[in-house]
Design an enzyme around this catalytic site. Structure first.
Site, mmCIF file in Angstrom:
data_model
loop_
_atom_site.group_PDB
_atom_site.id
_atom_site.type_symbol
_atom_site.label_atom_id
_atom_site.label_comp_id
_atom_site.label_asym_id
_atom_site.label_seq_id
_atom_site.Cartn_x
_atom_site.Cartn_y
_atom_site.Cartn_z
ATOM 1 N N LYS A 93 0.867 -1.180 0.000
ATOM 2 C CA LYS A 93 0.000 0.000 0.000
ATOM 3 C C LYS A 93 0.899 1.224 0.000
ATOM 4 O O LYS A 93 1.967 1.228 0.620
ATOM 5 C CB LYS A 93 -0.876 0.011 1.262
ATOM 6 C CG LYS A 93 -2.127 0.821 1.135
ATOM 7 C CD LYS A 93 -3.269 -0.001 0.540
ATOM 8 C CE LYS A 93 -4.516 0.846 0.374
ATOM 9 N NZ LYS A 93 -5.640 0.070 -0.127
ATOM 10 N N GLY A 191 -25.982 2.111 2.962
ATOM 11 C CA GLY A 191 -25.007 2.745 2.066
ATOM 12 C C GLY A 191 -25.322 2.395 0.632
ATOM 13 O O GLY A 191 -25.207 1.245 0.212
HETATM 14 P P1 NAD Z 1 -19.209 5.329 -1.972
HETATM 15 O O1 NAD Z 1 -18.515 6.474 -1.340
HETATM 16 O O2 NAD Z 1 -19.552 5.376 -3.418
HETATM 17 O O3 NAD Z 1 -20.554 4.995 -1.184
HETATM 18 C C1 NAD Z 1 -20.686 5.064 0.193
HETATM 19 C C2 NAD Z 1 -22.141 5.428 0.476
HETATM 20 O O4 NAD Z 1 -22.359 5.325 1.885
HETATM 21 C C3 NAD Z 1 -22.497 6.837 0.061
HETATM 22 O O5 NAD Z 1 -23.697 6.827 -0.698
HETATM 23 C C4 NAD Z 1 -22.671 7.576 1.390
HETATM 24 O O6 NAD Z 1 -23.632 8.627 1.314
HETATM 25 C C5 NAD Z 1 -23.141 6.453 2.275
HETATM 26 N N1 NAD Z 1 -22.961 6.657 3.699
HETATM 27 C C6 NAD Z 1 -21.958 7.275 4.363
HETATM 28 N N2 NAD Z 1 -22.161 7.235 5.677
HETATM 29 C C7 NAD Z 1 -23.318 6.569 5.876
HETATM 30 C C8 NAD Z 1 -24.067 6.203 7.031
HETATM 31 N N3 NAD Z 1 -23.664 6.514 8.257
HETATM 32 N N4 NAD Z 1 -25.202 5.497 6.843
HETATM 33 C C9 NAD Z 1 -25.634 5.170 5.603
HETATM 34 N N5 NAD Z 1 -24.969 5.506 4.476
HETATM 35 C C10 NAD Z 1 -23.838 6.201 4.614
HETATM 36 O O7 NAD Z 1 -18.270 4.049 -1.644
HETATM 37 P P2 NAD Z 1 -18.283 2.646 -2.381
HETATM 38 O O8 NAD Z 1 -17.238 2.629 -3.425
HETATM 39 O O9 NAD Z 1 -19.677 2.269 -2.717
HETATM 40 O O10 NAD Z 1 -17.741 1.699 -1.193
HETATM 41 C C11 NAD Z 1 -18.606 1.351 -0.119
HETATM 42 C C12 NAD Z 1 -17.812 0.541 0.895
HETATM 43 O O11 NAD Z 1 -17.262 -0.625 0.276
HETATM 44 C C13 NAD Z 1 -16.619 1.283 1.500
HETATM 45 O O12 NAD Z 1 -16.431 0.859 2.833
HETATM 46 C C14 NAD Z 1 -15.461 0.807 0.668
HETATM 47 O O13 NAD Z 1 -14.231 0.886 1.351
HETATM 48 C C15 NAD Z 1 -15.845 -0.641 0.427
HETATM 49 N N6 NAD Z 1 -15.240 -1.207 -0.777
HETATM 50 C C16 NAD Z 1 -15.482 -0.639 -1.993
HETATM 51 C C17 NAD Z 1 -14.898 -1.207 -3.129
HETATM 52 C C18 NAD Z 1 -15.145 -0.638 -4.505
HETATM 53 O O14 NAD Z 1 -14.844 -1.313 -5.501
HETATM 54 N N7 NAD Z 1 -15.687 0.566 -4.623
HETATM 55 C C19 NAD Z 1 -14.067 -2.346 -3.019
HETATM 56 C C20 NAD Z 1 -13.881 -2.924 -1.740
HETATM 57 C C21 NAD Z 1 -14.468 -2.341 -0.638
#
Ligand code: NAD
Length: 359
Positions: A93, A191
């Site tokens: 990382k 989320g």
């Molecule tokens: P994103 O930022 O697109 O979406 C996150 C969503 O969560 C947003 O819509 C936000 O408004 C909402 N949110 C924030 N706080 C909240 C709360 N307290 N209650 C309800 N909703 C809330 O992120 P993403 O890319 O969709 O990723 C989501 C999760 O998955 C993260 O933890 C990320 O680390 C993990 N993740 C994502 C990927 C990927 O490919 N994008 C891969 C592995 C892990």
């Protein structure tokens, strides 16, 4: 002999080898470039299975020590994630100590690319928090050790993460209820971002009833309109009476309070670092809740970044992402057979793969 450091300075600059997050990391590099202002820390945790793949995070860390802690912790996490996903890749990382809203310049990313290139391929970088695909294209002007760019094929990893989470929800549901048929069953998705919205869509298409929560009202409205979802308050999502709770927002949502209030017997969602503390793995098992370890179920994104190839045929990626379901089934069976919490089982399986490769 130099004068001894003051206790305050000594505490700040305590050695890396006795750092609480140090775990036999192979290489930890501090990169600095005066002209562009680059300050970066690249941590290579393990290359036992292959080059250390892991994203680059740009963040306004409160201190250098915080940045080092993040790099050490996240790089180790990538070793386990890549190993468990069956990828021939190690874990690493990078963190760039800067403000992603105002410090981005092409010179900064070129300097970061040089820093990555100096590691000769031991570390392979990609996007993470604060970094966009466009930023990575600039890094790629200085090093070939980059994934997730136009030249390496596939863009946004989120759809593959969502596919893996959907497959993982079915595997977890199947283990608990003896069928993977989600028709008429209730799933609470917390989320609705890049991943959560796509998970909700897939669940809707599979006939599941949805309860959804997001701090961003338009996302909730969209899920209500398009998928017939019922909205709930963000701080109550964990307590909704459902068959599956799918945390797809931020990490550390599973803590003493929320675990005591859980409304679903299965937890399977995309969020990283869902357990507030490692002991919460055992707390979930003690409560009879089946937990799909976060880094097992959300590996679809890194699988797509690792295995994408230019030209578009994503069959290899999809097959490997769908295999997340079998990996989870194996974790659940072993957890039951040995009465062990699921994240601990996932860690053991990753460690077995690493040990088997030891020469
Ligand atoms: P994103 O930022 O697109 O979406 C996150 C969503 O969560 C947003 O819509 C936000 O408004 C909402 N949110 C924030 N706080 C909240 C709360 N307290 N209650 C309800 N909703 C809330 O992120 P993403 O890319 O969709 O990723 C989501 C999760 O998955 C993260 O933890 C990320 O680390 C993990 N993740 C994502 C990927 C990927 O490919 N994008 C891969 C592995 C892990």
């Amino acid at each position: 002999m130099n004068a001894p450091l003051s206790p305050k300075v000594a505490a700040t600059f305590a050695g890396v080898f006795d750092h609480p997050e140090f775990d036999g990391h192979e290489q930890i590099v501090h990169g600095f470039d005066a002209a562009s202002g680059l300050r970066t820390i690249i941590a290579v945790h393990s290359t036992r299975l292959g080059p250390a793949l892991g994203g680059c995070r740009m963040w306004t860390y409160a201190s250098d020590a915080d940045a080092l802690t993040d790099a050490l912790r996240l790089s180790r996490g990538m070793t386990y994630k890549n190993a468990l996903a069956g990828l021939d890749l190690g874990g690493g990382k990078a963190v760039i100590l800067a403000d992603p809203r105002k410090d981005k310049t092409s010179a900064l990313f070129a300097a970061f690319g040089n820093a990555v290139d100096r590691l000769g391929g031991h570390y392979v970088t990609a996007e993470d928090v604060g970094i966009t695909a466009a930023d990575m294209e600039q890094v790629a002007t200085r090093t070939a050790h980059v994934r997730g760019t136009r030249a390496t094929g596939l863009g946004d990893p989120s759809p593959y993460t969502a596919l893996g989470v959907f497959v993982g929800i079915r595997a977890a549901f199947g283990h608990r209820f003896g069928t993977q048929d989600l028709k008429g069953r209730t799933v609470c998705v917390q989320g609705l971002g890049h991943v959560g919205m796509d998970v909700a869509r897939r669940l809707h298409e599979a006939g599941a009833k949805l309860v959804v929560a997001d701090i961003h009202a338009p996302a909730v409205e969209r899920a209500v309109t398009e998928f017939g979802a019922t909205a709930c308050a963000t701080d109550e999502a964990h307590a909704v009476a459902a068959d599956v709770f799918a945390p797809c927002a931020l990490g550390a949502g599973l803590n003493d309070r929320t675990i005591a209030e859980l409304g679903a017997p299965v937890i399977a969602g995309a969020a990283n670092n869902q357990l507030a503390e490692p002991r919460h793995d055992a707390a979930l098992r003690a409560r009879g809740v089946l937990y799909a370890p976060d880094y097992a179920i959300n590996a679809g994104g890194v699988i797509s970044i690792a295995l994408a190839s230019p030209g578009g045929d994503d069959r290899l990626v999809r097959d490997k992402v769908v295999a997340i379901g079998a990996t989870l089934a194996h974790i659940f069976e072993r957890a039951d057979a040995t009465d062990t919490p699921t994240q601990a089982v996932a860690d053991s399986i990753a460690e077995e793969r690493l040990t088997a490769r030891r020469d």
